[in-house]
Design an enzyme around this catalytic site. Structure first.
Site, PDB file in Angstrom:
ATOM      1  N   GLU A 450       0.828  -1.225   0.000  1.00 38.94           N
ATOM      2  CA  GLU A 450       0.000   0.000   0.000  1.00 38.94           C
ATOM      3  C   GLU A 450       0.855   1.265   0.000  1.00 38.94           C
ATOM      4  O   GLU A 450       0.489   2.274   0.601  1.00 38.94           O
ATOM      5  CB  GLU A 450      -0.943   0.019   1.207  1.00 38.94           C
ATOM      6  CG  GLU A 450      -2.200  -0.762   1.022  1.00 38.94           C
ATOM      7  CD  GLU A 450      -2.762  -0.607  -0.371  1.00 38.94           C
ATOM      8  OE1 GLU A 450      -2.787   0.515  -0.879  1.00 38.94           O
ATOM      9  OE2 GLU A 450      -3.149  -1.630  -0.943  1.00 38.94           O
TER      10      GLU A 450
HETATM   11  C1  FAD Z   1       2.611  -9.754   0.142  1.00 41.97           C
HETATM   12  C2  FAD Z   1       2.450  -8.635  -0.805  1.00 41.97           C
HETATM   13  C3  FAD Z   1       1.183  -8.268  -1.228  1.00 41.97           C
HETATM   14  C4  FAD Z   1       1.009  -7.235  -2.146  1.00 41.97           C
HETATM   15  N1  FAD Z   1      -0.235  -6.938  -2.620  1.00 41.97           N
HETATM   16  C5  FAD Z   1      -0.368  -6.073  -3.664  1.00 41.97           C
HETATM   17  C6  FAD Z   1      -1.626  -5.909  -4.333  1.00 41.97           C
HETATM   18  O1  FAD Z   1      -2.646  -6.478  -3.928  1.00 41.97           O
HETATM   19  N2  FAD Z   1      -1.683  -5.092  -5.416  1.00 41.97           N
HETATM   20  C7  FAD Z   1      -0.590  -4.441  -5.896  1.00 41.97           C
HETATM   21  O2  FAD Z   1      -0.698  -3.738  -6.882  1.00 41.97           O
HETATM   22  N3  FAD Z   1       0.619  -4.570  -5.277  1.00 41.97           N
HETATM   23  C8  FAD Z   1       0.749  -5.371  -4.189  1.00 41.97           C
HETATM   24  N4  FAD Z   1       1.960  -5.542  -3.580  1.00 41.97           N
HETATM   25  C9  FAD Z   1       3.095  -4.778  -4.072  1.00 41.97           C
HETATM   26  C10 FAD Z   1       3.527  -3.698  -3.107  1.00 41.97           C
HETATM   27  O3  FAD Z   1       2.600  -2.656  -3.082  1.00 41.97           O
HETATM   28  C11 FAD Z   1       4.951  -3.274  -3.498  1.00 41.97           C
HETATM   29  O4  FAD Z   1       5.816  -4.319  -3.101  1.00 41.97           O
HETATM   30  C12 FAD Z   1       5.350  -1.960  -2.897  1.00 41.97           C
HETATM   31  O5  FAD Z   1       4.598  -0.915  -3.446  1.00 41.97           O
HETATM   32  C13 FAD Z   1       6.836  -1.658  -3.097  1.00 41.97           C
HETATM   33  O6  FAD Z   1       7.218  -1.852  -4.427  1.00 41.97           O
HETATM   34  P1  FAD Z   1       8.473  -2.783  -4.744  1.00 41.97           P
HETATM   35  O7  FAD Z   1       8.313  -4.062  -4.016  1.00 41.97           O
HETATM   36  O8  FAD Z   1       8.655  -2.835  -6.201  1.00 41.97           O
HETATM   37  O9  FAD Z   1       9.688  -2.050  -4.067  1.00 41.97           O
HETATM   38  P2  FAD Z   1      10.569  -0.805  -4.720  1.00 41.97           P
HETATM   39  O10 FAD Z   1       9.620   0.122  -5.350  1.00 41.97           O
HETATM   40  O11 FAD Z   1      11.599  -1.463  -5.563  1.00 41.97           O
HETATM   41  O12 FAD Z   1      11.158  -0.203  -3.438  1.00 41.97           O
HETATM   42  C14 FAD Z   1      12.302  -0.740  -2.751  1.00 41.97           C
HETATM   43  C15 FAD Z   1      12.769   0.283  -1.707  1.00 41.97           C
HETATM   44  O13 FAD Z   1      13.128   1.518  -2.360  1.00 41.97           O
HETATM   45  C16 FAD Z   1      12.377   2.588  -1.829  1.00 41.97           C
HETATM   46  N5  FAD Z   1      12.026   3.489  -2.930  1.00 41.97           N
HETATM   47  C17 FAD Z   1      11.548   3.165  -4.153  1.00 41.97           C
HETATM   48  N6  FAD Z   1      11.334   4.277  -4.885  1.00 41.97           N
HETATM   49  C18 FAD Z   1      11.692   5.325  -4.122  1.00 41.97           C
HETATM   50  C19 FAD Z   1      11.714   6.731  -4.314  1.00 41.97           C
HETATM   51  N7  FAD Z   1      11.282   7.290  -5.440  1.00 41.97           N
HETATM   52  N8  FAD Z   1      12.152   7.510  -3.287  1.00 41.97           N
HETATM   53  C20 FAD Z   1      12.578   6.961  -2.132  1.00 41.97           C
HETATM   54  N9  FAD Z   1      12.584   5.630  -1.895  1.00 41.97           N
HETATM   55  C21 FAD Z   1      12.146   4.826  -2.875  1.00 41.97           C
HETATM   56  C22 FAD Z   1      11.132   1.960  -1.215  1.00 41.97           C
HETATM   57  O14 FAD Z   1      10.572   2.787  -0.189  1.00 41.97           O
HETATM   58  C23 FAD Z   1      11.696   0.646  -0.686  1.00 41.97           C
HETATM   59  O15 FAD Z   1      12.283   0.829   0.582  1.00 41.97           O
HETATM   60  C24 FAD Z   1       2.148  -6.537  -2.621  1.00 41.97           C
HETATM   61  C25 FAD Z   1       3.411  -6.885  -2.177  1.00 41.97           C
HETATM   62  C26 FAD Z   1       3.579  -7.934  -1.308  1.00 41.97           C
HETATM   63  C27 FAD Z   1       4.976  -8.327  -0.899  1.00 41.97           C
END
Ligand code: FAD
Length: 613
Positions: A450
């Site tokens: 989220e």
């Molecule tokens: C169990 C689970 C359920 C989920 N359910 C859903 C769902 O129902 N629907 C859906 O759409 N998604 C879902 N997600 C996805 C989830 O919302 C994402 O994992 C989350 O938004 C983070 O994206 P990412 O994993 O690609 O991490 P990244 O975006 O790669 O982030 C990695 C790190 O970098 C930081 N970061 C990234 N960009 C920036 C920036 N611009 N500035 C500063 N810091 C930054 C982040 O804060 C984090 O600490 C789910 C994930 C999991 C693990």
């Protein structure tokens, strides 16, 4: 795997205190828009939800975690017992509590709904994801879709006939949602051909309902890049005819399910849309490129829901830790610590264990008060709309301001507090024989999905604090100041109230520092300090609400005539607030000092000095 023991326990006395004594919800009940609701109804619903949580959901929590989900012939199978629980959940009407009467619901105040959700999530966080997502997707269709879409899709999603999901994330588009590549091509007749892969989709497939309605962000051919060019589509797993009949499979397939650290009963899916070029979607509403703002409708609700998950898991960990600490005997009482002949005492009597229990108690109680406060503001805004628009605007503004606090502080604390609960148990807490290790594993995801907690922090400092020309944030500070003035000379709470006042000064000074950075190109410093500021503000809010509860508890104690258990309850409220004020509120000032150092070392350190290259 068979259903197991129920470990879930909640303190209903505490829930009714927050709802009916601290926030005096009764004043809003019995009149529009809550005509059908009184205090007795609110209590009865909490009782019923608690019984359901303990009898139906709790026994499936550990078994669902161990069994997890699996794919059979392209279809996700949820853990044993989930299907029956889903059926009973909807038969009992727990998911339609907050739904408006004209959509078949019971129109309950949000403040009641958030506490019911705490009970459901506390008993089984993984299970409660499925109906939670269906609810959020249905609400979004009602608010952003056409009346025909609301009738055709949302009503069946609200009564449990169909599930729902939110599909934003793609392999290369996590936090960077605007990088989404899933495409939508206009088809004759008004439908769209959807093509792309979404990952990490909670409840992306399951066997609980007849159909699943996915809400999918995709880019229509020729739309602008970034979030501005995203549209939101209704993409059902099985196609639905105009008269609402479920037909043939749509071209949506489950690529795989993730093997996770926690919430293993919740199926997290890779979903492929249009692999065979046969995926049909329907635009939500009638206008393209509104997808991100429409999805925000769902995300705002989901962010509050994640905060509730955090509270629920932390509170369950607290209740179990107290029970264990009462039973487990180890060592002599601290006043006889050198005497091997004295009887062994329950670990609950050791100062450090009591410190941990108070850490758990005060944080869970304070976070619950913060969540109910947010919901109560929403209820006030609804009740005042059209009658006193200025006040309604104030209440709505507080909902917006507090949402990132609820999502982030509750989720960060949930993981920390679950670890504290494990520490209370000692080695036993690390074993799967007890529920707290699962709570810790389940809780970690709350700070990630989220929008990671850093995204919430940037939402607070970059958007919410400046919203309405800063009026919402100013109103929050004024509310705290009003409390300080009214209680700073209280003989029992006065010194703690001074700590709150010092925290408020610190918060204001840090807010000014952030403003200065934003005006002078200090974007890097804002990024470095946003999480710290969100935590400071959350601690200040929670400290205030705990002291507010303590002031009320003192009045009840002074009035006398209480049973022994009520005396213990109210005395506990006072001690909980004092502990938090003395141990946590000074951290607000310390954080402000740290923030004022303008430490930029994370920006200045060479990349090559991080790890090995
Ligand atoms: C169990 C689970 C359920 C989920 N359910 C859903 C769902 O129902 N629907 C859906 O759409 N998604 C879902 N997600 C996805 C989830 O919302 C994402 O994992 C989350 O938004 C983070 O994206 P990412 O994993 O690609 O991490 P990244 O975006 O790669 O982030 C990695 C790190 O970098 C930081 N970061 C990234 N960009 C920036 C920036 N611009 N500035 C500063 N810091 C930054 C982040 O804060 C984090 O600490 C789910 C994930 C999991 C693990």
């Amino acid at each position: 795997m068979a259903a197991g023991l129920n470990w879930y326990k909640a303190d209903l006395r505490e829930l009714s205190f927050v709802l009916l004594e601290q926030f005096r919800l009764g004043e809003l009940l019995g009149k529009a828009p809550f005509e059908a609701w009184g205090e007795d109804e609110a209590r009865a619903v909490l009782d019923a939800a608690y019984r359901f949580a303990r009898e139906v959901l709790g026994p499936l929590n550990a078994s669902g975690d161990r069994e997890g989900c699996r794919i059979e012939d392209g279809q996700v199978r949820t853990p044993k017992g989930f299907k029956n629980a889903w059926k009973q959940l909807y038969e009992n009407g727990f998911k339609s509590l907050g739904v408006a009467a004209d959509h078949g619901g019971q129109g309950a105040p949000h403040a009641v709904v958030v506490l019911v959700e705490e009970l459901l999530s506390g008993a089984n966080s993984a299970f409660n994801m499925y109906p939670g997502l269906a609810f959020g997707a249905a609400e979004t269709i009602i608010e952003c879709g056409t009346p025909e879409q609301a009738r055709r899709y949302a009503e069946k999603m609200l009564d449990g006939t169909w599930g729902g999901t939110m599909c934003l994330t793609e392999p290369h588009a996590g936090t960077d949602v605007g990088a989404a590549k899933t495409s939508a091509k206009r088809l004759p007749g008004g439908k769209y051909a959807i093509k792309g892969t979404k990952v990490f989709i909670s409840g992306g497939d399951h066997d609980l309902a007849e159909n699943i309605v996915h809400l999918v962000l995709a880019r229509v051919e020729g739309a602008p890049p970034g979030t501005k060019g995203l549209s939101l589509f209704i993409v059902p797993k099985k196609k639905i005819s105009t008269d609402g009949k479920v037909g043939e499979r749509n071209d949506v397939t489950v690529g795989s399910i993730e093997h996770k650290m926690g919430i293993n009963g919740s199926a997290t899916c890779v979903l492929n849309f249009g692999e065979s070029d046969g995926c049909e979607g329907e635009l939500v509403g009638t206008t393209e490129n509104l997808g991100m703002s429409q999805m925000f409708r769902m995300m705002n609700g989901a962010r509050i829901a994640v905060g509730i998950q955090g509270l629920a898991t932390a509170a369950a960990a607290y209740q179990n830790a107290v029970d264990y600490a009462r039973d487990r005997k180890q060592g002599p009482h601290y006043t006889h610590w050198k005497d091997p002949t004295v009887p062994r005492v329950a670990i609950l009597e050791h100062p450090d264990v009591r410190r941990m229990l108070l850490d758990l108690k005060s944080h869970t109680e304070g976070i619950r008060a913060l969540i109910v406060k947010l919901a109560w503001h929403g209820d006030q805004a609804r009740a005042l709309a059209g009658k006193d628009d200025e006040k309604a605007t104030y209440h709505k503004g507080q909902v917006d301001l507090l949402t990132p606090l609820v999502k982030s502080f509750a989720s960060d604390e949930a993981f920390r507090l679950a670890a504290v609960a494990i520490q209370v148990y000692g080695g036993a807490g690390y074993l799967k024989d007890h529920p707290v290790e699962q709570y810790a594993r389940d809780a970690k995801i709350y700070s990630i999905y989220e929008g990671t907690n850093h995204i919430q922090a940037m939402d607070l400092v970059g958007r919410k604090m400046g919203q309405a020309g800063g009026a919402n944030f100013q109103a929050f500070l004024q509310d705290v100041a009003g409390f300080v003035e009214a209680h700073r000379s209280d003989p029992t709470l006065g010194k703690a109230v001074e700590l709150l006042a010092a925290g408020q000064e610190a918060l204001m000074s840090s807010a000014m520092t952030l403003l200065g950075w934003s005006q002078n190109g200090g974007l890097g410093l804002i990024g470095l300090s946003a999480n710290r500021f969100l935590t400071m503000m959350s601690q200040e809010a929670v400290g205030w609400l705990l002291l507010d509860a303590a002031a009320l508890a003192q009045k009840k104690l002074a009035a006398g005539g209480l049973s022994e258990s009520e005396k213990a309850f109210y005395t506990g409220k006072v001690q909980s607030a004092l502990w938090f004020a003395r141990n946590v509120l000074p951290q607000v000032e310390a954080s402000a000092r740290s923030l004022a150092t303008e430490d930029a070392s994370p920006l200045e350190i060479p990349d090559a000095a991080l790890g090995t290259t």
